[in-house]
Motif scaffolding. Structure first.
Motif, short mmCIF file in Angstrom:
data_model
loop_
_atom_site.label_atom_id
_atom_site.label_comp_id
_atom_site.label_asym_id
_atom_site.label_seq_id
_atom_site.Cartn_x
_atom_site.Cartn_y
_atom_site.Cartn_z
N ASP A 237 0.82 -1.21 0.00
CA ASP A 237 0.00 0.00 0.00
C ASP A 237 0.86 1.26 0.00
OD1 ASP A 237 -2.52 1.39 0.22
OD2 ASP A 237 -1.92 1.87 2.27
N GLN A 238 1.85 1.31 0.90
CA GLN A 238 2.64 2.54 1.04
C GLN A 238 3.63 2.74 -0.09
OE1 GLN A 238 4.19 3.88 4.71
NE2 GLN A 238 2.57 2.99 5.95
N LEU A 239 4.16 1.64 -0.64
CA LEU A 239 5.16 1.77 -1.69
C LEU A 239 4.58 1.59 -3.09
CD1 LEU A 239 8.18 -0.12 -0.06
CD2 LEU A 239 7.55 2.28 0.12
N GLN A 240 3.29 1.26 -3.14
CA GLN A 240 2.62 1.09 -4.42
C GLN A 240 3.37 0.12 -5.33
OE1 GLN A 240 -0.56 2.80 -5.43
NE2 GLN A 240 -0.45 2.57 -3.22
N ILE A 241 3.61 -1.08 -4.80
CA ILE A 241 4.31 -2.11 -5.55
C ILE A 241 3.66 -3.45 -5.23
CG2 ILE A 241 6.05 -2.55 -3.75
CD1 ILE A 241 8.10 -2.96 -6.00
N GLU A 242 3.65 -4.36 -6.21
CA GLU A 242 3.11 -5.69 -5.93
C GLU A 242 4.10 -6.48 -5.09
OE1 GLU A 242 2.01 -7.49 -9.72
OE2 GLU A 242 -0.07 -7.02 -9.21
N ILE A 243 3.57 -7.31 -4.20
CA ILE A 243 4.39 -8.08 -3.27
C ILE A 243 4.16 -9.57 -3.51
CG2 ILE A 243 4.67 -8.67 -0.83
CD1 ILE A 243 5.84 -5.98 -1.59
N ALA A 244 5.24 -10.32 -3.70
CA ALA A 244 5.12 -11.77 -3.92
C ALA A 244 5.93 -12.50 -2.85
CB ALA A 244 5.61 -12.14 -5.32
N PRO A 245 5.28 -13.07 -1.83
CA PRO A 245 6.04 -13.81 -0.81
C PRO A 245 6.67 -15.06 -1.41
CG PRO A 245 3.68 -14.12 -0.50
CD PRO A 245 3.82 -13.10 -1.58
N MET A 246 7.95 -15.26 -1.13
CA MET A 246 8.67 -16.44 -1.60
C MET A 246 8.75 -17.50 -0.50
SD MET A 246 9.27 -15.39 -4.63
CE MET A 246 10.59 -16.24 -5.48
N MET A 247 8.49 -17.08 0.73
CA MET A 247 8.45 -17.99 1.87
C MET A 247 7.45 -17.43 2.87
SD MET A 247 12.18 -17.04 3.53
CE MET A 247 13.05 -18.12 2.44
N GLU B 216 -3.43 -17.87 -2.53
CA GLU B 216 -4.66 -17.49 -3.24
C GLU B 216 -4.85 -15.98 -3.31
OE1 GLU B 216 -7.90 -19.55 -1.45
OE2 GLU B 216 -7.21 -21.54 -2.10
N GLY B 217 -4.37 -15.26 -2.27
CA GLY B 217 -4.69 -13.84 -2.18
C GLY B 217 -3.58 -12.89 -2.59
N LEU B 218 -2.35 -13.39 -2.73
CA LEU B 218 -1.23 -12.50 -3.05
C LEU B 218 -0.63 -12.87 -4.41
CD1 LEU B 218 0.42 -12.47 0.50
CD2 LEU B 218 -0.75 -10.55 -0.60
N PRO B 219 0.00 -11.90 -5.07
CA PRO B 219 0.55 -12.17 -6.40
C PRO B 219 1.63 -13.26 -6.37
CG PRO B 219 0.53 -9.81 -5.94
CD PRO B 219 0.20 -10.50 -4.66
N ARG B 220 1.74 -14.00 -7.47
CA ARG B 220 2.82 -14.96 -7.65
C ARG B 220 4.03 -14.24 -8.22
NH1 ARG B 220 1.45 -20.56 -7.65
NH2 ARG B 220 -0.32 -20.75 -6.21
N PHE B 221 5.21 -14.79 -7.95
CA PHE B 221 6.44 -14.17 -8.46
C PHE B 221 6.49 -14.30 -9.98
CE2 PHE B 221 10.95 -14.70 -9.76
CZ PHE B 221 11.39 -13.43 -9.44
N ASP B 222 6.82 -13.18 -10.63
CA ASP B 222 6.99 -13.17 -12.08
C ASP B 222 8.31 -12.44 -12.38
OD1 ASP B 222 5.79 -13.41 -14.93
OD2 ASP B 222 6.40 -11.30 -14.77
N SER C 66 8.00 -7.00 -5.97
CA SER C 66 9.12 -7.31 -5.07
C SER C 66 8.91 -8.67 -4.41
CB SER C 66 9.25 -6.23 -3.99
OG SER C 66 10.31 -6.54 -3.12
N PRO C 67 9.79 -9.64 -4.66
CA PRO C 67 9.72 -10.92 -3.93
C PRO C 67 10.14 -10.70 -2.48
CG PRO C 67 11.67 -10.87 -5.34
CD PRO C 67 10.92 -9.61 -5.61
N VAL C 68 9.46 -11.38 -1.55
CA VAL C 68 9.69 -11.15 -0.12
C VAL C 68 10.22 -12.40 0.56
CG1 VAL C 68 8.66 -10.42 2.07
CG2 VAL C 68 7.86 -9.43 -0.07
N TYR C 69 11.28 -12.21 1.36
CA TYR C 69 11.88 -13.29 2.14
C TYR C 69 11.82 -12.91 3.61
CZ TYR C 69 13.47 -14.81 -2.40
OH TYR C 69 13.49 -15.22 -3.72
#
Length: 513
Positions: free
Chosen positions: A159-169, A214-220, A230-233
């Protein structure tokens, strides 16, 4: 297989680490270096005595305070990749140095405190990355302490950085109950300190993983490299947990060197001509030798020791006889380097921030600015007999591109300009430690500084009408020192053909002199 600029560039990963102070950036840096075999023991920054002195923090004030105030460069190999790690200042008072350092990076790792989330300086540094479309990986640190809910954290980042977030773990528990992470790609659980998942925690992890999938973007990969995802670790830098997975991801996903913007055609890493730009100059890294080292980011070609390169603007030929690779204050002479590498060139004030070096002398890289200082101070020397010594010291520090120095047209006292107050402490500390000068930084009558641009006739007319506020910077460029923002607006109305600039491109310095 023969080594070419293109093939060697493909192996390079030149990245910066950005964060708010105390998020754990320096600790993460140390453990990345430990994994890469660059050091054999990681120092705890918060510990006492020798252990407090992080390997990447070499300046005396950094060691005393346990903070990073300069940008260190460290090179190491891991798997088949060559990493050039830029450890940027975490403190906002050094944002100008950080901005210029990011011109040399192809990607970044953003470190976030799991309890605090997005903080002011994180947001500011992220915006700098966005300006340059730099891909960012996120490392949520300190999961072994009390932390916020992971969904809440990721929502805030997005929300604050206006970027999609893809958890990797995905983390299992937090604080004393932190058991490890679920690798969402490999589908395996990585235990923290031999942590075991009991029934309730396992159910909660399974539920969270399902929701995350189901609710968060997948890594591309393409979206990440464009800077939109941004992939998240998750992990703990202090306990060296999650760091290996982050380094693996940098090796697998982070981009290799890209084309560098230049006047005319951009330079491609695979180009035959050797080109590079100076993004930082550091004096007195070795106090015994009073040295000055220019940090050159290579943009193209196969660099060899003893090459002769031409400086943009002046056309001077510079023989690079002792190029060095860095590990903080330690260094070793290097015989070759490739696009993406950062080498140090010892010199005596010839090279400045923003300079381009190339074989032809025809290439000029752009995008490395000076920013107008936000704090102006007058320098008063304890011993007036050392005035010439002070002038040399201030000019040397100004060459590094962090502290700015202005010589007023009227009066003999120098004016120094900085972006943040902590830079004043560093300036005083270095004047004493490196130049044996006891100087006071007094309030100056000026509030703002602006570079002036316009025709010679217009600038002369302006200068004659505003003698009391005129000065020159380190490079001899005209500067107006104003007593207030109102005064800038007032004189701008009276002289519409003169531009008052908050930034000045470094590559213009030699071209105008």
């Amino acid at each position: 297989m023969s080594r070419t600029p293109a093939s060697e560039a493909a192996r390079r990963r030149t990245f910066a680490i950005i964060s708010h102070p105390d998020a754990g950036k320096t600790t993460l840096t140390e453990h990345l270096l430990l994994l890469g075999g660059a050091i054999h023991a990681a120092g705890r920054v918060k510990a006492r005595g020798e252990a407090r002195r992080a390997k990447s923090d070499w300046m005396k004030i950094e060691q005393e305070r346990g903070i990073s105030v300069t940008s260190a460069v460290m090179t190491f190999e891991y798997k088949k990749a060559v990493f050039n790690l830029l450890d940027t200042p975490g403190h906002e008072d050094f944002s100008e140095d950080t901005y210029r350092t990011l011109t040399a990076a192809d990607s970044a790792v953003m470190v976030i405190d799991a309890a605090k989330g997005i903080e002011a300086q994180t947001r500011k540094l992220f915006e700098v990355c966005r300006l340059r479309d730099i891909p960012i990986m996120t490392f949520v640190n300190k999961m072994d302490r009390e932390a916020r809910d992971p969904f809440e954290l990721l929502d805030e980042i997005s929300d604050q950085l206006q970027i999609e977030i893809a958890p990797m773990m995905w983390p299992a528990g937090m604080g004393l109950n932190f058991k490890g992470v679920q690798d969402l790609n490999a589908g395996r659980f990585i235990a923290f300190n031999d942590g075991k998942l009991d029934g309730e925690l396992k159910d909660k992890l399974d539920e969270d993983v399902t929701l995350a999938r189901e609710g968060l973007p997948r890594f591309d990969l393409a979206t990440y490299r464009e800077g939109h995802l941004s992939p998240v670790y998750f992990g703990s830098a202090l306990k060296n947990f999650g760091v290996a997975q982050l380094l693996d991801a940098l090796a697998d996903y982070a981009p290799s060197p890209r084309a560098q913007a230049a006047e005319g055609t951009a330079a491609q890493p695979g180009d035959k001509e050797v080109t590079g730009f100076v993004f930082k100059v550091q004096a007195n890294m070795d106090p015994n030798h009073r040295d000055r080292v220019a940090f050159l980011r290579l943009a193209s070609g196969e660099f060899r020791r003893n090459m002769k390169l031409k400086q943009s603007g002046t056309g001077k030929t510079i023989g690079v006889h002792n190029p060095i690779l860095f590990f903080a204050s330690e260094r070793e002479t290097v015989d070759e380097a490739w696009p993406g590498d950062i080498i140090g060139i010892p010199n005596h004030g010839v090279l400045r921030v923003g300079d381009t070096l190339s074989e032809s002398g025809q290439v000029v890289f752009t995008g490395i600015p000076n920013f107008a200082p936000e704090i102006l101070r007058r320098v008063r020397l304890g011993d007036p007999m050392k005035q010439k010594h002070l002038a040399r010291a201030l000019e040397s520090l100004a060459e590094e591109g962090v502290t700015q120095v202005f010589k007023p047209a009227i009066g003999s006292q120098w004016i120094v300009g900085v972006v943040g107050a902590l830079q004043l402490d560093v300036l005083k500390s270095r004047l004493v430690a490196e130049y044996d000068l006891d100087a006071e930084l007094e309030p100056s009558p000026y509030d703002s500084a602006r570079w002036l641009a316009g025709s010679e006739a217009e600038l002369e007319k302006f200068s004659n009408a505003n003698k009391g506020g005129m000065a020159t910077d380190r490079d001899g460029a005209p500067v107006f020192l104003a007593k207030s923002a109102w005064e800038i607006g007032y004189v701008a109305e009276r002289f519409p053909n003169v531009k008052f600039l908050k930034t000045r491109e470094r590559h213009e310095v030699h071209a105008e002199n």
